[in-house]
Design a protein around this motif. Structure first.
Motif, mmCIF file in Angstrom:
data_model
loop_
_atom_site.group_PDB
_atom_site.id
_atom_site.type_symbol
_atom_site.label_atom_id
_atom_site.label_comp_id
_atom_site.label_asym_id
_atom_site.label_seq_id
_atom_site.Cartn_x
_atom_site.Cartn_y
_atom_site.Cartn_z
ATOM 1 N N ASN A 1 3.931 4.402 13.670
ATOM 2 C CA ASN A 1 3.493 3.318 14.653
ATOM 3 C C ASN A 1 2.355 2.224 14.328
ATOM 4 O O ASN A 1 2.187 1.289 15.047
ATOM 5 C CB ASN A 1 3.123 4.211 15.889
ATOM 6 N N LYS A 2 1.652 2.411 13.155
ATOM 7 C CA LYS A 2 0.992 1.811 12.542
ATOM 8 C C LYS A 2 1.758 0.666 11.676
ATOM 9 O O LYS A 2 0.959 -0.228 10.993
ATOM 10 C CB LYS A 2 -0.460 2.198 11.922
ATOM 11 N N GLY A 3 2.773 0.779 11.607
ATOM 12 C CA GLY A 3 3.454 -0.261 10.623
ATOM 13 C C GLY A 3 3.870 0.193 9.202
ATOM 14 O O GLY A 3 4.441 -0.321 8.669
ATOM 15 N N TRP A 4 3.481 1.510 8.976
ATOM 16 C CA TRP A 4 3.891 2.202 7.685
ATOM 17 C C TRP A 4 5.490 2.548 7.786
ATOM 18 O O TRP A 4 5.871 2.746 8.707
ATOM 19 C CB TRP A 4 3.055 3.540 7.211
ATOM 20 N N LYS B 1 1.010 13.309 12.428
ATOM 21 C CA LYS B 1 0.583 12.336 11.344
ATOM 22 C C LYS B 1 1.456 11.175 11.113
ATOM 23 O O LYS B 1 0.954 10.077 10.687
ATOM 24 C CB LYS B 1 -0.130 13.108 10.166
ATOM 25 N N VAL B 2 2.696 11.717 10.518
ATOM 26 C CA VAL B 2 3.630 10.598 10.282
ATOM 27 C C VAL B 2 4.025 9.709 11.355
ATOM 28 O O VAL B 2 4.101 8.401 11.111
ATOM 29 C CB VAL B 2 5.004 11.292 9.584
ATOM 30 N N THR B 3 4.040 10.324 12.499
ATOM 31 C CA THR B 3 4.474 9.386 13.694
ATOM 32 C C THR B 3 3.334 8.393 13.887
ATOM 33 O O THR B 3 3.505 7.000 14.068
ATOM 34 C CB THR B 3 4.655 10.193 15.113
ATOM 35 N N ALA C 1 0.497 29.168 3.435
ATOM 36 C CA ALA C 1 1.032 28.418 4.316
ATOM 37 C C ALA C 1 2.185 27.517 3.756
ATOM 38 O O ALA C 1 1.807 27.016 2.641
ATOM 39 C CB ALA C 1 0.086 27.646 5.121
ATOM 40 N N MET C 2 3.029 27.002 4.605
ATOM 41 C CA MET C 2 4.060 26.065 3.985
ATOM 42 C C MET C 2 3.264 24.712 4.430
ATOM 43 O O MET C 2 2.779 24.600 5.413
ATOM 44 C CB MET C 2 5.277 26.116 4.706
ATOM 45 N N MET C 3 3.250 23.812 3.276
ATOM 46 C CA MET C 3 3.024 22.383 3.577
ATOM 47 C C MET C 3 4.033 21.188 3.191
ATOM 48 O O MET C 3 4.915 21.526 2.694
ATOM 49 C CB MET C 3 1.777 22.168 2.256
ATOM 50 N N CYS C 4 3.977 20.333 4.099
ATOM 51 C CA CYS C 4 4.890 19.318 4.200
ATOM 52 C C CYS C 4 4.071 17.969 3.478
ATOM 53 O O CYS C 4 2.959 17.656 3.737
ATOM 54 C CB CYS C 4 5.242 18.884 5.606
ATOM 55 N N GLY C 5 4.769 16.945 2.986
ATOM 56 C CA GLY C 5 4.298 15.792 2.593
ATOM 57 C C GLY C 5 5.458 14.832 2.669
ATOM 58 O O GLY C 5 6.678 14.758 2.686
ATOM 59 N N GLN C 6 5.040 13.529 2.919
ATOM 60 C CA GLN C 6 5.820 12.329 3.006
ATOM 61 C C GLN C 6 4.996 11.295 2.597
ATOM 62 O O GLN C 6 4.044 10.850 2.855
ATOM 63 C CB GLN C 6 6.087 11.980 4.498
ATOM 64 N N ALA C 7 5.868 10.488 1.713
ATOM 65 C CA ALA C 7 5.360 9.054 1.281
ATOM 66 C C ALA C 7 5.633 7.991 2.076
ATOM 67 O O ALA C 7 6.777 7.894 2.761
ATOM 68 C CB ALA C 7 5.545 8.902 -0.200
ATOM 69 N N VAL C 8 4.662 7.087 2.351
ATOM 70 C CA VAL C 8 4.856 5.930 3.160
ATOM 71 C C VAL C 8 4.152 4.701 2.483
ATOM 72 O O VAL C 8 3.476 4.935 1.747
ATOM 73 C CB VAL C 8 4.106 6.307 4.720
ATOM 74 N N VAL C 9 4.659 3.685 2.805
ATOM 75 C CA VAL C 9 4.322 2.381 2.114
ATOM 76 C C VAL C 9 4.222 1.359 3.298
ATOM 77 O O VAL C 9 4.873 1.351 4.491
ATOM 78 C CB VAL C 9 5.280 1.949 1.229
ATOM 79 N N LEU D 1 0.818 -1.195 0.030
ATOM 80 C CA LEU D 1 -0.056 0.142 0.178
ATOM 81 C C LEU D 1 0.805 1.143 0.037
ATOM 82 O O LEU D 1 2.068 1.248 0.499
ATOM 83 C CB LEU D 1 -0.878 0.085 1.291
ATOM 84 N N TYR D 2 0.354 2.408 -0.437
ATOM 85 C CA TYR D 2 1.057 3.734 -0.705
ATOM 86 C C TYR D 2 0.134 4.627 -0.094
ATOM 87 O O TYR D 2 -0.979 4.748 -0.617
ATOM 88 C CB TYR D 2 1.608 3.876 -2.181
ATOM 89 N N ARG D 3 0.720 5.681 0.532
ATOM 90 C CA ARG D 3 0.224 6.916 0.927
ATOM 91 C C ARG D 3 0.780 8.056 0.895
ATOM 92 O O ARG D 3 2.255 7.962 1.136
ATOM 93 C CB ARG D 3 -0.536 6.828 2.341
ATOM 94 N N LEU D 4 0.367 9.178 0.590
ATOM 95 C CA LEU D 4 1.145 10.408 0.766
ATOM 96 C C LEU D 4 0.609 11.167 1.907
ATOM 97 O O LEU D 4 -0.727 11.847 1.783
ATOM 98 C CB LEU D 4 1.181 11.317 -0.686
ATOM 99 N N LEU D 5 1.271 11.426 2.923
ATOM 100 C CA LEU D 5 0.802 12.236 3.933
ATOM 101 C C LEU D 5 1.004 13.761 3.941
ATOM 102 O O LEU D 5 2.141 13.802 3.534
ATOM 103 C CB LEU D 5 1.307 11.496 5.242
ATOM 104 N N THR D 6 -0.038 14.552 3.989
ATOM 105 C CA THR D 6 0.267 16.061 3.965
ATOM 106 C C THR D 6 -0.254 16.490 5.218
ATOM 107 O O THR D 6 -1.275 16.226 5.370
ATOM 108 C CB THR D 6 -0.426 16.442 2.511
ATOM 109 N N ALA D 7 0.405 17.969 5.384
ATOM 110 C CA ALA D 7 -0.260 18.750 6.596
ATOM 111 C C ALA D 7 0.343 19.946 6.303
ATOM 112 O O ALA D 7 1.625 20.079 5.717
ATOM 113 C CB ALA D 7 -0.075 18.093 7.809
ATOM 114 N N VAL D 8 -0.179 21.058 7.043
ATOM 115 C CA VAL D 8 0.579 22.287 7.240
ATOM 116 C C VAL D 8 1.882 22.028 8.050
ATOM 117 O O VAL D 8 2.066 21.126 8.936
ATOM 118 C CB VAL D 8 -0.375 23.287 8.057
#
Length: 68
Positions: free
Chosen positions: A24-27, A18-20, A43-51, A3-10
């Motif tokens: 902790n759920k195994g991503w 959100k990333v933490t 606003a500045m935005m951050c993004g991080q891909a997780v699998v 599975l793939y997700r792109l997490l984003t937030a301010v």
């Protein structure tokens, strides 16, 4: 299945939480984080891909990624 997700937030503690939570759920982190200016919200935005590898499942477009 993978599975793939792109997490984003301010760019504040919300993003880190959100990333933490995902870690902790195994991503697992996938690639480097990204950082961009959102002109609409000014606003500045951050993004991080997780699998994540999930056994015994088959991917469909209805798969609820946030539930894994």
């Amino acid at each position: 299945m993978k599975l793939y997700r792109l997490l984003t937030a301010v760019d504040d503690a919300t993003f880190c939480h959100k990333v933490t939570a995902a870690l902790n759920k195994g991503w697992e982190l996938h690639g480097s984080p990204t950082y961009a200016w959102n002109q609409e919200t000014r606003a500045m935005m951050c993004g991080q891909a997780v699998v994540k590898d999930v056994e015994g499942k088959e991917y469909t477009p209805d798969t609820k990624l946030s539930e894994h």
